[in-house]
Structures are given as C-alpha cells and as structure tokens.
Enzyme design. Structure first.
Site, PDB file in Angstrom:
ATOM      1  N   ASP A   1      54.480  37.046  -9.815  1.00 43.25           N
ATOM      2  CA  ASP A   1      55.455  36.731  -8.787  1.00 43.25           C
ATOM      3  C   ASP A   1      56.553  35.907  -9.452  1.00 43.25           C
ATOM      4  O   ASP A   1      56.295  35.158 -10.395  1.00 43.25           O
ATOM      5  CB  ASP A   1      54.784  35.925  -7.672  1.00 43.25           C
ATOM      6  CG  ASP A   1      55.775  35.421  -6.648  1.00 43.25           C
ATOM      7  OD1 ASP A   1      56.522  36.245  -6.104  1.00 43.25           O
ATOM      8  OD2 ASP A   1      55.813  34.202  -6.423  1.00 43.25           O
TER       9      ASP A   1
ATOM     10  N   THR B   1      59.300  33.721  -7.886  1.00 44.58           N
ATOM     11  CA  THR B   1      59.683  32.410  -7.382  1.00 44.58           C
ATOM     12  C   THR B   1      58.496  31.452  -7.352  1.00 44.58           C
ATOM     13  O   THR B   1      57.478  31.728  -6.727  1.00 44.58           O
ATOM     14  CB  THR B   1      60.292  32.527  -5.971  1.00 44.58           C
ATOM     15  OG1 THR B   1      61.314  33.518  -5.993  1.00 44.58           O
ATOM     16  CG2 THR B   1      60.872  31.211  -5.522  1.00 44.58           C
TER      17      THR B   1
ATOM     18  N   THR C   1      59.049  40.604  -6.896  1.00 46.03           N
ATOM     19  CA  THR C   1      59.749  39.597  -6.102  1.00 46.03           C
ATOM     20  C   THR C   1      60.405  40.236  -4.892  1.00 46.03           C
ATOM     21  O   THR C   1      60.676  41.438  -4.878  1.00 46.03           O
ATOM     22  CB  THR C   1      60.818  38.888  -6.966  1.00 46.03           C
ATOM     23  OG1 THR C   1      61.490  37.912  -6.179  1.00 46.03           O
ATOM     24  CG2 THR C   1      61.840  39.871  -7.512  1.00 46.03           C
ATOM     25  N   GLY C   2      60.673  39.420  -3.916  1.00 43.75           N
ATOM     26  CA  GLY C   2      61.435  39.860  -2.752  1.00 43.75           C
ATOM     27  C   GLY C   2      62.918  39.684  -2.948  1.00 43.75           C
ATOM     28  O   GLY C   2      63.721  40.092  -2.089  1.00 43.75           O
TER      29      GLY C   2
ATOM     30  N   LYS D   1      53.437  43.823  -1.267  1.00 44.71           N
ATOM     31  CA  LYS D   1      53.086  43.417  -2.622  1.00 44.71           C
ATOM     32  C   LYS D   1      51.741  43.984  -3.054  1.00 44.71           C
ATOM     33  O   LYS D   1      51.572  44.411  -4.198  1.00 44.71           O
ATOM     34  CB  LYS D   1      53.078  41.895  -2.737  1.00 44.71           C
ATOM     35  CG  LYS D   1      54.467  41.279  -2.785  1.00 44.71           C
ATOM     36  CD  LYS D   1      54.421  39.803  -3.138  1.00 44.71           C
ATOM     37  CE  LYS D   1      55.819  39.245  -3.321  1.00 44.71           C
ATOM     38  NZ  LYS D   1      55.822  37.827  -3.718  1.00 44.71           N
TER      39      LYS D   1
ATOM     40  N   ASP E   1      51.528  36.237  -1.418  1.00 48.18           N
ATOM     41  CA  ASP E   1      50.863  36.782  -2.604  1.00 48.18           C
ATOM     42  C   ASP E   1      49.372  37.006  -2.380  1.00 48.18           C
ATOM     43  O   ASP E   1      48.725  37.685  -3.186  1.00 48.18           O
ATOM     44  CB  ASP E   1      51.035  35.829  -3.793  1.00 48.18           C
ATOM     45  CG  ASP E   1      52.495  35.654  -4.195  1.00 48.18           C
ATOM     46  OD1 ASP E   1      53.257  36.615  -4.027  1.00 48.18           O
ATOM     47  OD2 ASP E   1      52.845  34.556  -4.661  1.00 48.18           O
TER      48      ASP E   1
END
Length: 705
Positions: A393, A395, A545-546, A573, A596
């Site tokens: 991931d 962030t 990531t978004g 995800k 996540d």
C-alpha cells in the site's frame, strides 16, 4: 486553500487484537507484581506453548540439582561394582560392599529417575508415547534385571550401568532445559522492561507508586534515563525516546506533546510528562508478549512432520528393542540381549527430534520480537520464504501519510529560504494540515519572522502581515481572488508538480507573486532501501493505492517499483491480490489501513505496518512494530533462516537415530564394537545438545533495519 488528501490512521494497539484467549506466560522476572501489569501468571507453566509438554513443571535448576546429587550417589555404586573392580584389578570384600550397589542404585532409580518415570507414565496415560516413555522403559528394564539378579534370578547385574545411565540422562536434560530457558528468557525479558515504580502527579505534588496502582488518566513524570511505565500521550515536555526494545529501531525517536509513547521505552535525554491511556493487559508490551506466545503455540507444517516422525520413531525403537532381545536370546546370550535392548531404548529416544522444531520456533520468535517483527502465525512466517511478489500500500507504508513541502521556487529577488520563512509566518496560526507542513519545512530557519493580523481567506488560503508586508499563501483560487496570474518563471516547475500529482501553492507579497511550492505525501527515506533489498532477494515489488495514476506512477518511478495498481477502490484491493494470485504469484501484502484488511487476509502472507490500524493488525499474520518497510526483508530472512534450521535439525535427528539403532542393537558386535547403555545415553544427549546449539545460531541473525 486546497484541501489535501488525508490518510487517517490510528496508533498501533497490538494488545487489543492479539489472541483473545492468551495462555499465561511464565514470568521469570525478579520484580514483584509483574504478573499483574503484564497479564501473565508467573506461577503457570509455559511449556505447553513450545511443544514440551513432557517437561511440564521441569526447570534447569531441578535437573542441575538432581544431576549433581545423583552423580555423587553414583560414585559408590561404580566403586563397589564387581565388574568395575575386575576392570581395574581391585577387590572389596564383605556384606556391606555387596549391598551398596543395589541400595544406592535403587535410590538413584526412584529419585534420579523420577522425572522420567513420571513423564513416561503421563505419556502412557495420554496414549502419546514418546521420549519419556522410552527412557522410563530403558531404566526400568535395567533396574528390574539388576534387582532380579541380586535376589538370585539370572545374572544381569546392571547397577553401575543404571546409575551412569540416569546421571547422563539428567545431565542431558539439564542442558536441554537450559537451552529452552534461554529461548523463553528472551521473551520473558520483555516483562523486565517495565519499571517497578512510577512518579505520579497529584494535587500535593509527586508521589512514588507501584505501576500496578496506575490508572487511566494519571499523569506520570519520566526522568532522563527512566522507563515509561505504561502506554500514554506526552502532555508535557519532549524527549528522544529509545524504542528499540519494541520496534527494533536503533535510533531514538523524538516524541513531543500529543504523541504516543509505549510502556518499557526509555526517555534518553529529558524529562517528559505522560498521561496514561493503557495499563496492564492493554499495553503494547503485553500485546507483544501474547502475540509471540500465540506464534509459538500456533501450528506449523514442519512441526507436524516432526511430531509424526517422533511418534514413528517410538514404535521403531520399541519394535527394534523387542527384536534385539529375541535375537540375542535365540543365540544363547540373554544377558547381552538385555544390555542391547536397554541400549536401543536409550539411544533411540526421540529427544533431539522433539526439540528440533520447538526450540527453533522459540528462538526465532523471541529474536524477531526484539527486532520489532511480531509473528502472529507461524504458517505465515513459514510461507514468507516462498513469496514471489510483495504488494505495498502506498499511503502510510511507503510514504509518510501526511503532506510535506517537497519542492519550491523563489522569484522576484527572493531566496528560497526567505520565501519559505514568510510563508511559514503567515501560516503559523493555522491548524490546517497544509499550514503545519509549511511551518515544519521552515523549522530550521534561523531568526524566522512572526506574523500579525492573521486572516483566513475562505476557500482561497491565508494572509498575515509579516515584517510590514502583507503575505498571502494559497492555490490558484488565491491568484484569481487577487487578480494575479502565474508568473512565467514558475510555470515549468508547477506544470511538473501537477503532473506528478502534487498540490501547488503560491506565495504573494503585497500584490506580487514571489514564488511557489508544492506539497506531496512524502516518500519515507527508508523506502528506497526497502525496495532495493527486495529486488536483491528476487522479489517483485508492486504498488497499490487509491491515489491518482500520475501520483502513484511518480512514486513508483522514484522507487523503481515493478508494477502499479492506481485508483483502486478500498473494496477492490483484495481483488487485486486475487488477480496476482491467479497469475501464479505467491503474494505478501503490506499495509496499514482499514481498507487494507481484506487484502491482508486474502494474501498468502499479510504484513501489517505497526503504525497502522487495529483492524489491519488483526487481519495480518506478521506485524511490524515500527513503520519501517525495510523490515519486510527481515521477515523474508527470518523465514529462510528458520526453515533452514528446522530442516537441518530434522535431518540430523532422524539420520542419527536411523544410524544409531542398528549399532546399539549389536549389528557390529562381530567386529567387537558394542555400545554400553551409558555411552548410548551420552550419544543421545550429545545429539540433543547439537540440535539445541544449531538452533541457538539463529540468535546471530541480524533482522534490524
């Protein structure tokens, strides 16, 4: 002022989401009361966690004491033995010398042999025959044969062999329990991190109290060099905190007002006041202890293989012993048959096999915990060595999860430092995350000016008077509001910033643009090392990531990441993990957010970054107590080293027995090579010590980032 993306995450609370029904851990602490504040009953045996049920209630001190006492008792048994006398050419006549071997030998059998007899009886009752039952059978056969000979039935006088056998077995078990104790001691030492006393603030001043008396909301003073007594928030002062014992981070970390500190860590350079927000079982330290215990108690494919091998070895040993006795009796040497039978039973004890895996597990989980790698599930650790791809991931994992000034340009005769100083002065009174990022970027500038007449320009930015000039800071809406245009001198730079997904802010002095800066989610300085380290181990690295594609690709380009999944919705995800698995890849997912958790659960190995949410920690098989992505390589190294030690120990333990049993049975008697029972006990004990020593080599593994 443009609202930056926010990534909210709660602080790590391992304790709240460790095993819900943790088994108490034996507390070897010298300090009183630690069983209360760590949630562990110091009077409860710990053996069942490491596969050593057969040693329940045993400790090195007991075996050491029994060894030395029985060694002293064995001396007269050997001295008055007729066989020893004939070997060394001396003779002691009389009734008393004749009685000493059976009398003292019986004491050794019932007292020195009691742990083995009791353990063998327990295994028989539980219908789980193993090492203790084999030892009990061996010493019982020797004792009954010798006793029968004393009363004139047969001629099988084994008193000195019986005494030597029990003494050597006690020595071997003493050394084994020392090895096990050292492995557990590394874990139990976590309890030692807590101080006995704390200084609590009251209306009357400071009072010294036991940490068991601390309650939520209490304020405690931690002096330089002192340990923090419970989890809490800094409410006064600031200090460099040594968190190495929890996170594995070698350098102290600066903790200021409002930041969280953890029980057992050390304030290295200053006094700090801490408001307690977790005590006892709810502290991170207690959670780490439960998590490591859970790992030691969880299942393992290799352990299951060892258990099956040990069970098979018991039946192989007893079958071989019976066949040995029959064959030697048929050829007319029943006395030698009994000696060979005892030797087979002793040398075939699956002691090393029983120790091979549990001791490796104990040492690896304790060693990794000291490095900030917390293994919740041994199967996850076992799988990590076979991982093909690591999915990060972005962030809060590879990036810091908050905005920072990453680039700037000054024009109109201003220096970058001067421009940043006046921008920070204008933003100083704002609580906005962007304002805090600008102020943080200017913190090292000397003689920074102060702002006055602070004003919020709603939706546009802020303004303040700095050194007599009106300074404004904001995005494109600010320029439009002030009737200004972007200067050509900054256009090239701002275009690149926007392409990379950064936020652009302009600094205006009076009615003139004096420069611009960009804020982005700053990449952790250790992320590059983490990615390079994984590539060096032959692993693919993938980013998920978004965030917008250009932002994600910018991070990937900077770090050399192999593949990017951008603009992925939280609920999708785990589908991306499944997509990678469908390609035939074994995937480790590293993340820290609530969104996540499904991906962590679906991955072959889920790794939660320690600064992440409780939900992510619950879904993971491995937790990194720090937020350092370099520790992922440490998990791989730990998995490889642990598996290697397991296999080495299994090969040695099984190979030794397959070779030793025929020799013990007398297969080489035709060349004059016979193994006495005591020598068999030495060989068996040495095999166990070799396995233990090999496992101890794991302590040399450096897992720290």
């Amino acid at each position: 002022m443009a609202e930056p993306d926010k990534h909210q995450h709660s602080s790590m609370n391992v304790a709240a989401h460790a095993d819900e029904d943790p088994t108490p851990m034996a507390d070897t602490s010298q300090h009183t009361g630690h069983d209360k504040h760590t949630g562990h009953d110091k009077h409860t045996g710990h053996d069942k966690h490491t596969g050593h049920d057969k040693h329940a209630g045993h400790d090195p001190n007991m075996f050491r004491r029994l060894f030395w006492i029985n060694l002293a008792l064995a001396v007269p048994v050997l001295a008055f033995s007729s066989q020893i006398q004939s070997w060394f050419g001396y003779s002691i006549e009389g009734t008393l010398p004749t009685l000493i071997p059976p009398v003292v030998g019986s004491i050794i059998y019932f007292w020195g042999g009691r742990p083995f007899l009791k353990g063998g009886l327990d295994e028989a009752r539980q219908r789980q025959p193993a090492m203790m039952l084999l030892i009990a059978l061996a010493i019982t056969v020797a004792y009954v044969s010798s006793l029968a000979s004393f009363f004139g039935i047969g001629d099988l006088d084994f008193w000195w062999e019986l005494a030597a056998l029990i003494v050597v077995m006690l020595l071997g078990h003493w050394q084994e329990m020392k090895a096990i104790g050292q492995a557990r001691g590394a874990l139990a030492a976590l309890a030692e991190l807590l101080p006995d006393l704390a200084e609590r603030e009251t209306d009357a001043g400071l009072e010294e109290v036991s940490i068991d008396e601390l309650r939520l909301g209490d304020i405690v003073l931690v002096r330089p060099g002192g340990r923090i007594p419970a989890d809490g928030l800094v409410v006064g002062g600031g200090a460099l905190i040594d968190e190495s014992m929890i996170t594995g981070e070698s350098r102290p970390v600066r903790r200021r007002n409002g930041e969280r500190v953890v029980a057992g860590t050390v304030s290295t350079d200053a006094s700090v006041r801490v408001e307690i927000n977790a005590v006892g079982d709810e502290t991170t330290l207690a959670g780490i202890q439960r998590m490591v215990e859970g790992a030691q108690a969880s299942s393992s494919r290799t352990q299951a293989l060892a258990d099956r091998a040990a069970a098979a070895l018991f039946y192989l040993a007893t079958g071989s012993a019976v066949v040995t006795l029959i064959i030697w009796s048929i050829i007319g040497e029943p006395s030698e048959g009994v000696i060979r039978t005892v030797t087979v039973l002793v040398i075939a004890c699956p002691h090393a096999l029983g120790l091979a895996i549990p001791l490796v597990i104990s040492i690896s989980t304790a060693t990794s915990a000291r490095a900030g790698i917390l293994v919740k599930d041994r199967l996850a650790l076992e799988s990590m060595r076979n991982i093909d791809a690591v999915l990060f991931d972005k962030t809060g994992t590879l990036t810091k999860g908050n905005h920072a000034v990453v680039d700037q340009i000054a024009i109109s005769g201003w220096t970058s430092e001067g421009m940043l100083a006046v921008a920070a002065a204008a933003e100083e009174e704002s609580e906005h995350p962007v304002a805090k990022a600008i102020v943080a970027a200017a913190k090292d500038i000397a003689n920074r000016p102060k702002g006055q007449d602070f004003e919020t320009l709603t939706g546009r930015g802020v303004a303040a008077t700095v050194d007599g000039a009106r300074i404004s800071v904001g995005g494109p809406a600010l320029l439009e509001y002030l009737g200004l245009t972007e200067p050509a001198e900054v256009t090239t730079r701002t275009h690149r910033w926007r392409r990379d997904g950064g936020s652009v802010l302009y600094i205006v002095a009076e009615a003139e643009v004096i420069g611009a800066l960009t804020l982005a989610d700053e990449i952790r300085p250790e992320s590059q090392i983490a990615i390079d380290s994984l590539h060096a181990r032959g692993k693919q690295v993938i980013l998920i990531t978004g965030d917008a594609a250009q932002v994600a690709q910018s991070v990937a380009d900077q770090l050399g990441i192999d593949e990017v999944f951008a603009e992925v919705l939280p609920e999708d995800k785990d589908a991306k993990v499944a997509e990678l698995q469908a390609r035939g890849l074994r995937v480790a997912m590293v993340g820290d957010g609530v969104n996540d958790a499904p991906a962590l659960a679906r991955a072959d190995v889920g790794i939660a970054i320690g600064a992440g949410t409780d939900v992510a920690i619950e879904a993971a098989g491995v937790v990194l107590a720090s937020s350092d992505p370099r520790s992922v390589s440490g998990v791989i190294d730990l998995s490889v080293a642990t598996y290697r030690k397991m296999i080495q120990n299994l090969v040695w333990a099984t190979g030794y027995n397959l070779l030793a049993i025929p020799i013990a049975a007398g297969a080489l008697s035709f060349i004059g090579l016979n193994l006495p029972p005591a020598a068999a006990a030495v060989a068996m004990s040495l095999s166990t010590i070799i396995v233990a020593a090999n496992a101890q080599l794991l302590r040399r593994l450096d897992l720290r980032p």
